[in-house]
Design a protein around this motif. Structure first.
Motif, PDB file in Angstrom:
ATOM      1  N   VAL A  18       0.624  -4.487  -0.895  1.00 43.54           N
ATOM      2  CA  VAL A  18       1.832  -3.842  -1.425  1.00 43.54           C
ATOM      3  C   VAL A  18       2.738  -3.387  -0.277  1.00 43.54           C
ATOM      4  O   VAL A  18       3.959  -3.589  -0.320  1.00 43.54           O
ATOM      5  CB  VAL A  18       1.465  -2.651  -2.343  1.00 43.54           C
ATOM      6  N   LEU A  19       2.157  -2.800   0.746  1.00 45.93           N
ATOM      7  CA  LEU A  19       2.961  -2.335   1.875  1.00 45.93           C
ATOM      8  C   LEU A  19       3.526  -3.501   2.685  1.00 45.93           C
ATOM      9  O   LEU A  19       4.639  -3.410   3.203  1.00 45.93           O
ATOM     10  CB  LEU A  19       2.148  -1.388   2.753  1.00 45.93           C
ATOM     11  N   GLU A  20       2.787  -4.603   2.782  1.00 45.72           N
ATOM     12  CA  GLU A  20       3.310  -5.802   3.433  1.00 45.72           C
ATOM     13  C   GLU A  20       4.539  -6.311   2.703  1.00 45.72           C
ATOM     14  O   GLU A  20       5.549  -6.665   3.308  1.00 45.72           O
ATOM     15  CB  GLU A  20       2.261  -6.918   3.420  1.00 45.72           C
ATOM     16  N   ILE A  21       4.430  -6.383   1.382  1.00 44.59           N
ATOM     17  CA  ILE A  21       5.558  -6.864   0.580  1.00 44.59           C
ATOM     18  C   ILE A  21       6.736  -5.913   0.706  1.00 44.59           C
ATOM     19  O   ILE A  21       7.881  -6.339   0.884  1.00 44.59           O
ATOM     20  CB  ILE A  21       5.133  -7.053  -0.894  1.00 44.59           C
ATOM     21  N   ASP A  22       6.472  -4.598   0.632  1.00 42.51           N
ATOM     22  CA  ASP A  22       7.546  -3.610   0.784  1.00 42.51           C
ATOM     23  C   ASP A  22       8.243  -3.781   2.132  1.00 42.51           C
ATOM     24  O   ASP A  22       9.473  -3.762   2.207  1.00 42.51           O
ATOM     25  CB  ASP A  22       6.994  -2.184   0.646  1.00 42.51           C
ATOM     26  N   GLU A  23       7.469  -3.975   3.184  1.00 43.64           N
ATOM     27  CA  GLU A  23       8.048  -4.148   4.518  1.00 43.64           C
ATOM     28  C   GLU A  23       8.885  -5.426   4.589  1.00 43.64           C
ATOM     29  O   GLU A  23       9.994  -5.429   5.131  1.00 43.64           O
ATOM     30  CB  GLU A  23       6.927  -4.188   5.559  1.00 43.64           C
ATOM     31  N   TYR A  24       8.362  -6.502   4.024  1.00 45.20           N
ATOM     32  CA  TYR A  24       9.084  -7.773   4.010  1.00 45.20           C
ATOM     33  C   TYR A  24      10.414  -7.631   3.257  1.00 45.20           C
ATOM     34  O   TYR A  24      11.476  -8.012   3.763  1.00 45.20           O
ATOM     35  CB  TYR A  24       8.210  -8.856   3.368  1.00 45.20           C
ATOM     36  N   VAL A  25      10.358  -7.088   2.048  1.00 44.61           N
ATOM     37  CA  VAL A  25      11.572  -6.970   1.236  1.00 44.61           C
ATOM     38  C   VAL A  25      12.554  -5.992   1.876  1.00 44.61           C
ATOM     39  O   VAL A  25      13.763  -6.218   1.852  1.00 44.61           O
ATOM     40  CB  VAL A  25      11.226  -6.577  -0.221  1.00 44.61           C
ATOM     41  N   SER A  26      12.054  -4.915   2.473  1.00 46.76           N
ATOM     42  CA  SER A  26      12.973  -3.968   3.111  1.00 46.76           C
ATOM     43  C   SER A  26      13.701  -4.627   4.283  1.00 46.76           C
ATOM     44  O   SER A  26      14.843  -4.280   4.570  1.00 46.76           O
ATOM     45  CB  SER A  26      12.245  -2.701   3.557  1.00 46.76           C
ATOM     46  N   GLY A  27      13.065  -5.590   4.925  1.00 48.12           N
ATOM     47  CA  GLY A  27      13.715  -6.319   6.011  1.00 48.12           C
ATOM     48  C   GLY A  27      14.874  -7.185   5.540  1.00 48.12           C
ATOM     49  O   GLY A  27      15.725  -7.588   6.328  1.00 48.12           O
ATOM     50  N   LEU A  28      14.913  -7.468   4.253  1.00 48.42           N
ATOM     51  CA  LEU A  28      16.001  -8.261   3.671  1.00 48.42           C
ATOM     52  C   LEU A  28      17.192  -7.395   3.281  1.00 48.42           C
ATOM     53  O   LEU A  28      18.243  -7.915   2.924  1.00 48.42           O
ATOM     54  CB  LEU A  28      15.497  -9.015   2.433  1.00 48.42           C
ATOM     55  N   GLY A  29      17.011  -6.070   3.317  1.00 51.09           N
ATOM     56  CA  GLY A  29      18.074  -5.147   2.949  1.00 51.09           C
ATOM     57  C   GLY A  29      18.045  -4.805   1.469  1.00 51.09           C
ATOM     58  O   GLY A  29      17.172  -5.254   0.725  1.00 51.09           O
ATOM     59  N   TRP A  30      18.988  -4.001   1.062  1.00 51.97           N
ATOM     60  CA  TRP A  30      19.088  -3.562  -0.336  1.00 51.97           C
ATOM     61  C   TRP A  30      19.934  -4.538  -1.132  1.00 51.97           C
ATOM     62  O   TRP A  30      20.518  -5.470  -0.583  1.00 51.97           O
ATOM     63  CB  TRP A  30      19.658  -2.145  -0.391  1.00 51.97           C
ATOM     64  N   ASP A  31      20.008  -4.273  -2.430  1.00 53.12           N
ATOM     65  CA  ASP A  31      20.771  -5.095  -3.366  1.00 53.12           C
ATOM     66  C   ASP A  31      20.209  -6.518  -3.447  1.00 53.12           C
ATOM     67  O   ASP A  31      20.949  -7.495  -3.491  1.00 53.12           O
ATOM     68  CB  ASP A  31      22.264  -5.108  -3.009  1.00 53.12           C
ATOM     69  N   GLN A  32      18.888  -6.591  -3.456  1.00 52.11           N
ATOM     70  CA  GLN A  32      18.177  -7.867  -3.552  1.00 52.11           C
ATOM     71  C   GLN A  32      17.752  -8.127  -4.994  1.00 52.11           C
ATOM     72  O   GLN A  32      17.521  -7.190  -5.753  1.00 52.11           O
ATOM     73  CB  GLN A  32      16.921  -7.838  -2.669  1.00 52.11           C
ATOM     74  N   PRO A  33      17.589  -9.382  -5.345  1.00 53.16           N
ATOM     75  CA  PRO A  33      17.039  -9.690  -6.670  1.00 53.16           C
ATOM     76  C   PRO A  33      15.551  -9.337  -6.704  1.00 53.16           C
ATOM     77  O   PRO A  33      14.920  -9.151  -5.658  1.00 53.16           O
ATOM     78  CB  PRO A  33      17.242 -11.206  -6.786  1.00 53.16           C
ATOM     79  N   ALA A  34      15.000  -9.278  -7.898  1.00 53.90           N
ATOM     80  CA  ALA A  34      13.557  -9.061  -8.039  1.00 53.90           C
ATOM     81  C   ALA A  34      12.827 -10.231  -7.380  1.00 53.90           C
ATOM     82  O   ALA A  34      13.304 -11.364  -7.394  1.00 53.90           O
ATOM     83  CB  ALA A  34      13.188  -8.952  -9.508  1.00 53.90           C
ATOM     84  N   ARG A  35      11.670  -9.921  -6.789  1.00 49.40           N
ATOM     85  CA  ARG A  35      10.877 -10.947  -6.107  1.00 49.40           C
ATOM     86  C   ARG A  35       9.445 -10.876  -6.601  1.00 49.40           C
ATOM     87  O   ARG A  35       8.848  -9.797  -6.645  1.00 49.40           O
ATOM     88  CB  ARG A  35      10.921 -10.739  -4.592  1.00 49.40           C
ATOM     89  N   LEU A  36       8.897 -12.040  -6.933  1.00 49.86           N
ATOM     90  CA  LEU A  36       7.546 -12.151  -7.468  1.00 49.86           C
ATOM     91  C   LEU A  36       6.637 -12.801  -6.430  1.00 49.86           C
ATOM     92  O   LEU A  36       7.043 -13.750  -5.756  1.00 49.86           O
ATOM     93  CB  LEU A  36       7.565 -13.002  -8.743  1.00 49.86           C
ATOM     94  N   PHE A  37       5.420 -12.275  -6.319  1.00 46.90           N
ATOM     95  CA  PHE A  37       4.451 -12.766  -5.345  1.00 46.90           C
ATOM     96  C   PHE A  37       3.114 -13.024  -6.022  1.00 46.90           C
ATOM     97  O   PHE A  37       2.663 -12.213  -6.838  1.00 46.90           O
ATOM     98  CB  PHE A  37       4.223 -11.728  -4.237  1.00 46.90           C
ATOM     99  N   ALA A  38       2.468 -14.123  -5.651  1.00 48.95           N
ATOM    100  CA  ALA A  38       1.065 -14.340  -5.996  1.00 48.95           C
ATOM    101  C   ALA A  38       0.251 -13.690  -4.884  1.00 48.95           C
ATOM    102  O   ALA A  38       0.653 -13.705  -3.722  1.00 48.95           O
ATOM    103  CB  ALA A  38       0.762 -15.834  -6.056  1.00 48.95           C
ATOM    104  N   LEU A  39      -0.874 -13.097  -5.237  1.00 51.52           N
ATOM    105  CA  LEU A  39      -1.783 -12.532  -4.244  1.00 51.52           C
ATOM    106  C   LEU A  39      -3.042 -13.393  -4.243  1.00 51.52           C
ATOM    107  O   LEU A  39      -3.691 -13.549  -5.279  1.00 51.52           O
ATOM    108  CB  LEU A  39      -2.141 -11.085  -4.588  1.00 51.52           C
ATOM    109  N   VAL A  40      -3.354 -13.963  -3.095  1.00 58.94           N
ATOM    110  CA  VAL A  40      -4.532 -14.816  -2.990  1.00 58.94           C
ATOM    111  C   VAL A  40      -5.501 -14.232  -1.973  1.00 58.94           C
ATOM    112  O   VAL A  40      -5.094 -13.570  -1.012  1.00 58.94           O
ATOM    113  CB  VAL A  40      -4.166 -16.266  -2.636  1.00 58.94           C
ATOM    114  N   ASP A  41      -6.775 -14.471  -2.198  1.00 56.88           N
ATOM    115  CA  ASP A  41      -7.813 -14.031  -1.275  1.00 56.88           C
ATOM    116  C   ASP A  41      -7.612 -14.772   0.046  1.00 56.88           C
ATOM    117  O   ASP A  41      -7.619 -16.008   0.086  1.00 56.88           O
ATOM    118  CB  ASP A  41      -9.185 -14.317  -1.868  1.00 56.88           C
TER     119      ASP A  41
END
Length: 180
Positions: free
Chosen positions: A15-38
């Motif tokens: 979750v924190l990895e995804i938050d960090e990644y999306v925050s690097g893209l800035g605000w006003d972004q569309p929703a983003r969906l991720f699969a989580l794999v082992d």
């Protein structure tokens, strides 16, 4: 991603990895969906993909690797879209990062009656106490969940709130994507 705490659970780290990644893209972004794999399974079953993702080549690699999915359609309500998703067995969980406006609980008593969804959204958008928030919510097949919330006005990795029940409705909607 470099700022995720190593002591956290694999789901919290994802979750924190995804938050960090999306925050690097800035605000006003569309929703983003991720699969989580082992991560270990991905490394063993798809080494070429693991290499492209920069995953460590260690047999004891544990954790979850987020893999961003195609764009979420903007012409369909998010809850309807989530109802169309089915994940293959290789996917251990999923996550969604989405931005929303929220109001403090004290504003609830101020909501005018009889507003339809569009007028309520407009009222919230114009409210002086509104806050922009990015919510990243992840769930595993077994129902385990984790969330990260980041306010736009406190946009810093040290100001991200995490917890399993911060966005229960969205977590439930994501969990439903694993039900048959």
């Amino acid at each position: 991603m470099s700022n995720t705490p190593m002591a956290a659970s694999p789901l919290t780290r994802a979750v924190l990895e995804i938050d960090e990644y999306v925050s690097g893209l800035g605000w006003d972004q569309p929703a983003r969906l991720f699969a989580l794999v082992d991560t270990a399974r991905l490394r063993a079953e798809q080494p070429t993909l693991a290499d492209r993702l920069g995953l460590p080549d260690e047999p004891e690699t544990s954790g979850l690797t987020p893999i961003e999915q195609d764009e979420i359609p903007t012409d369909q309500p998010l809850d309807e879209f989530l109802g169309t998703i089915a994940w293959p067995d290789a996917v251990a969980g999923c996550a969604l990062a989405v931005e929303r406006l929220m109001l403090p609980p004290s504003a609830e008593a101020q909501v005018p009656g009889g507003l339809d969804e569009a007028k309520l959204a407009q009222w919230v958008a114009e409210h002086p106490d509104r806050q922009e928030v990015r919510m990243t919510v992840a769930v595993l097949r077994d129902g385990t969940r984790e969330s990260a919330l980041r306010l736009r006005e406190k946009d810093s990795p040290t100001e991200v709130l995490t917890g399993s029940d911060l966005v229960p409705g969205l977590a439930q909607a994501l969990t439903a994507t694993f039900e048959e």
